[in-house]
Design a protein around this motif. Structure first.
Motif, short mmCIF file in Angstrom:
data_model
loop_
_atom_site.label_atom_id
_atom_site.label_comp_id
_atom_site.label_asym_id
_atom_site.label_seq_id
_atom_site.Cartn_x
_atom_site.Cartn_y
_atom_site.Cartn_z
N ARG A 1 7.09 81.14 47.44
CA ARG A 1 6.53 82.42 48.35
C ARG A 1 5.07 82.63 48.19
O ARG A 1 4.70 82.37 47.17
CB ARG A 1 7.43 83.61 48.49
N GLY A 2 4.67 83.61 48.91
CA GLY A 2 3.32 83.88 48.62
C GLY A 2 2.58 84.66 49.90
O GLY A 2 3.19 84.57 50.83
N LYS A 3 1.10 85.01 49.50
CA LYS A 3 0.32 85.57 50.62
C LYS A 3 -0.83 84.69 50.52
O LYS A 3 -1.32 84.37 49.41
CB LYS A 3 0.15 86.90 50.32
N SER A 4 -1.69 84.58 51.60
CA SER A 4 -2.82 83.92 51.54
C SER A 4 -3.91 85.11 51.53
O SER A 4 -3.87 85.98 52.37
CB SER A 4 -3.04 82.99 52.74
N VAL A 5 -5.28 84.83 51.04
CA VAL A 5 -6.38 85.70 50.90
C VAL A 5 -7.53 84.73 51.34
O VAL A 5 -7.71 83.69 50.96
CB VAL A 5 -6.69 86.01 49.50
N PRO A 6 -8.28 85.39 52.65
CA PRO A 6 -9.48 84.76 52.99
C PRO A 6 -10.64 84.59 51.79
O PRO A 6 -10.59 85.50 50.98
CB PRO A 6 -9.83 85.60 54.22
N ILE A 7 -11.60 83.64 51.93
CA ILE A 7 -12.39 83.37 50.76
C ILE A 7 -13.35 84.45 50.42
O ILE A 7 -13.74 84.75 49.44
CB ILE A 7 -13.31 82.14 51.43
N GLU A 8 -13.75 85.29 51.69
CA GLU A 8 -14.53 86.51 51.54
C GLU A 8 -14.04 87.68 50.74
O GLU A 8 -14.39 88.49 50.24
CB GLU A 8 -14.89 87.02 52.94
N ARG A 9 -12.42 87.54 50.54
CA ARG A 9 -11.88 88.52 49.75
C ARG A 9 -11.42 87.94 48.55
O ARG A 9 -10.69 88.68 47.52
CB ARG A 9 -10.51 88.88 50.49
N LEU A 10 -11.54 86.88 48.03
CA LEU A 10 -11.07 86.35 46.94
C LEU A 10 -11.40 86.67 45.64
O LEU A 10 -10.63 87.12 44.97
CB LEU A 10 -11.45 84.63 46.92
N ALA A 11 -12.85 87.02 45.42
CA ALA A 11 -13.20 87.61 44.26
C ALA A 11 -12.57 89.18 43.98
O ALA A 11 -12.19 89.23 42.87
CB ALA A 11 -14.75 87.77 44.21
N SER A 12 -12.53 89.75 45.08
CA SER A 12 -11.86 91.17 44.88
C SER A 12 -10.55 91.32 44.62
O SER A 12 -9.87 91.85 43.68
CB SER A 12 -12.15 92.08 45.87
N ARG A 13 -9.82 90.46 45.23
CA ARG A 13 -8.26 90.19 45.12
C ARG A 13 -7.88 89.53 43.73
O ARG A 13 -6.76 89.66 43.25
CB ARG A 13 -7.80 89.28 46.19
N MET A 14 -8.83 88.77 43.26
CA MET A 14 -8.31 88.29 41.87
C MET A 14 -8.69 89.35 40.77
O MET A 14 -7.88 89.18 39.88
CB MET A 14 -9.37 87.16 41.47
N MET A 15 -9.31 90.49 41.19
CA MET A 15 -9.50 91.37 40.19
C MET A 15 -8.46 92.28 40.60
O MET A 15 -7.96 93.10 39.48
CB MET A 15 -11.02 92.05 40.44
N SER A 16 -8.27 92.82 41.64
CA SER A 16 -7.22 93.58 41.88
C SER A 16 -6.01 93.35 42.24
O SER A 16 -4.80 94.06 42.11
CB SER A 16 -7.66 94.60 43.11
N GLY A 17 -5.65 92.02 42.38
CA GLY A 17 -4.49 91.59 42.73
C GLY A 17 -3.91 91.67 44.20
O GLY A 17 -4.61 92.62 44.77
N GLN A 18 -3.08 90.88 44.82
CA GLN A 18 -2.62 91.17 45.93
C GLN A 18 -1.21 91.97 46.06
O GLN A 18 -0.36 91.40 45.31
CB GLN A 18 -2.26 89.84 46.71
N GLY A 19 -0.90 92.98 46.82
CA GLY A 19 0.08 93.57 46.87
C GLY A 19 1.40 92.96 47.28
O GLY A 19 1.30 92.06 48.13
N LEU A 20 2.31 93.55 46.57
CA LEU A 20 3.70 92.79 47.13
C LEU A 20 4.64 93.98 46.83
O LEU A 20 4.92 94.48 45.73
CB LEU A 20 3.98 91.63 46.24
N THR A 21 5.66 94.13 47.55
CA THR A 21 6.77 95.14 47.51
C THR A 21 7.71 94.49 46.40
O THR A 21 8.13 93.38 46.41
CB THR A 21 7.73 95.06 48.65
N VAL A 22 8.36 95.28 45.70
CA VAL A 22 9.04 95.07 44.66
C VAL A 22 10.42 94.25 45.11
O VAL A 22 11.02 93.69 44.35
CB VAL A 22 9.56 96.29 43.57
#
Length: 450
Positions: A30-51
């Motif tokens: 499974r997973g979520k997709s991140v657009p290229i313009e958000r990649l740097a910030s999401r690599m630092m903060s992570g992409q949210g996921l419900t437990v």
């Protein structure tokens, strides 16, 4: 790679969406997709996921696991070293993720973090691991809803079957090359429509990441050629099953010297190699719940099927649970390796390899010995002969394997209470669902998802 290098590589390749992937307790990718313009910030903060997602089974039915409901969040934090540009998906890339809590610590229920813990335990005793997965799959066409026809009926290793798949097999190998994943070989297998593409050995974490990309690549390239590729253990009940044998070798911390090779042993196997095998055999009943974990897995694990059904080991014995693979001429010191047969692609590779390491380490720590090697098909021995050699049959179904896992303190301690509790809840729910349904329901839900 660091974040800037990752972003630059994706921009250069024209990537628009980057998949943050993980493999869950139902062993679904499974997973979520991140657009290229958000990649740097999401690599630092992570992409949210419900437990809650780690309490979801392969039927998308949420299980009542304490602390894994509607309240709570973790972050999917990608490993930049796992980046691949996806040749089968337009303008897309993917990275494998660790599950990280909001306090920036690894989540106890993260399968990839579990493997990292086991690899760290190996290094503490001066060992590193190389591994490879030997994946089989069945190529099918859907003739009508729910009716699947193998693309060929050729024989094992048949050149006729090679020609039937020449175009799609070539495309798969090219796709792996594009992702920097080395293929070791390709050949048709025994079952109708069954083929095999073993990957080359690499460091253990990379091997498990490669297995995720193997599943994704084989399925998606086949789809581009109008076929369904199923890696399910038994997508066609009356044909040979699909395994995903785990090959591994142990090395010193510098990676220069094999720790399983001994030129003076009759089977070229060191004392460390014997101990590791013994640990795997000792924990094999519970280990099956991690390596061959689905309801469908136990249709494959039958006597005389070259899938292994007994706790035996032996040199080049393809009916043994652990096979000592003979090395290549003149390079035996570097190429002798071990093969675990009772594994398939319906597993979570991080849990499967992590469990194998935990079992093997127990063998090393307790200096267990595996007994004499089995030089025949153990299924041809009488029950008394097997008893005398301490060779025992596997659990007969998913439920028995889960019971064995729950009773195995070494494996349960390695997993940790949170991961063990969630995994058992998810897998027991799958057993209940499939045991109450017919075989058509079973095949439908395994064929497409693995």
């Amino acid at each position: 790679m660091n974040i800037d290098q990752t972003v630059t590589r994706c921009q250069t390749a024209g990537v628009r969406l980057i998949r943050f992937l993980y493999c869950d307790n139902g062993c679904i990718i499974r997973g979520k997709s991140v657009p290229i313009e958000r990649l740097a910030s999401r690599m630092m903060s992570g992409q949210g996921l419900t437990v809650a997602m780690q309490a979801m089974n392969m039927l998308d039915r949420l299980q009542p696991v304490e602390g894994m409901g509607p309240v709570g969040e973790i972050r999917l934090v990608p490993d930049p070293d796992s980046l691949v540009i996806l040749p089968y998906a337009p303008d897309s890339a993917a990275m494998m993720c660790n599950m990280i809590k909001l306090d920036r610590q690894p989540w106890e229920v993260c399968p990839r973090s579990f493997l990292l813990r086991m690899l760290h335990r190996l290094t503490e005793v001066g060992i590193t691991m190389q591994a490879a997965m030997e994946g089989e799959f069945t190529l099918l066409r859907e003739e009508s809803p729910g009716q699947y026809i193998p693309i060929d009926t050729g024989l094992c290793f048949s050149s006729i079957s090679m020609m039937a798949t020449a175009e799609v097999a070539n495309a798969m190998v090219a796709a792996f090359e594009d992702q920097g994943i080395s293929v070791d070989a390709y050949y048709p297998e025994l079952g109708h429509g069954q083929h095999e593409l073993p990957l080359r050995h690499v460091p253990a974490l990379r091997a498990t990441d490669n297995q995720i990309q193997f599943r994704e690549t084989v399925r998606n390239v086949a789809a581009q050629h109008g076929m369904i590729a199923s890696l399910a253990p038994k997508p066609i009940p009356d044909q040979a099953g699909n395994g995903c044998h785990i090959h591994w070798s142990l090395w010193d911390l510098e990676g220069n010297h094999s720790l399983i090779y001994d030129p003076n042993d009759p089977y070229l196997l060191s004392e460390t190699g014997h101990h590791f095998i013994a640990g795997v055999l000792a924990h094999l009943p519970g280990l099956l719940a991690l390596t061959a974990p689905s309801f469908n897995s136990f249709r494959r694990l039958k006597p005389h099927s070259w899938s292994s059904t007994y706790t035996a080991w032996g040199p080049d014995n393809r009916e043994a649970a652990v096979r000592v693979v003979s090395g290549k001429w003149d390079t035996e010191a570097d190429t002798v390796n071990l093969e675990f047969k009772a594994a398939d692609a319906s597993n979570n590779p991080y849990l499967a390899l992590g469990g194998l390491i935990a079992a093997g380490l127990d063998g090393i720590e307790r200096k267990l010995m595996p007994g004499s090697p089995t030089l025949v098909d153990p299924g041809n021995l009488s029950e008394e002969e097997r008893r005398q050699r301490a060779i025992y049959p596997y659990p007969i179904d998913q439920n028995q394997a889960l019971d064995a896992l729950a009773a195995d303190q070494v494996l349960m301690d390695a997993l940790g209470p949170d991961l063990a509790r969630a995994y058992l809840a998810v897998k027991r729910s799958e057993y209940t669902a499939f045991s109450e349904a017919d075989i058509e329901f079973e095949i439908k839900h395994h064929l497409y998802k693995f």
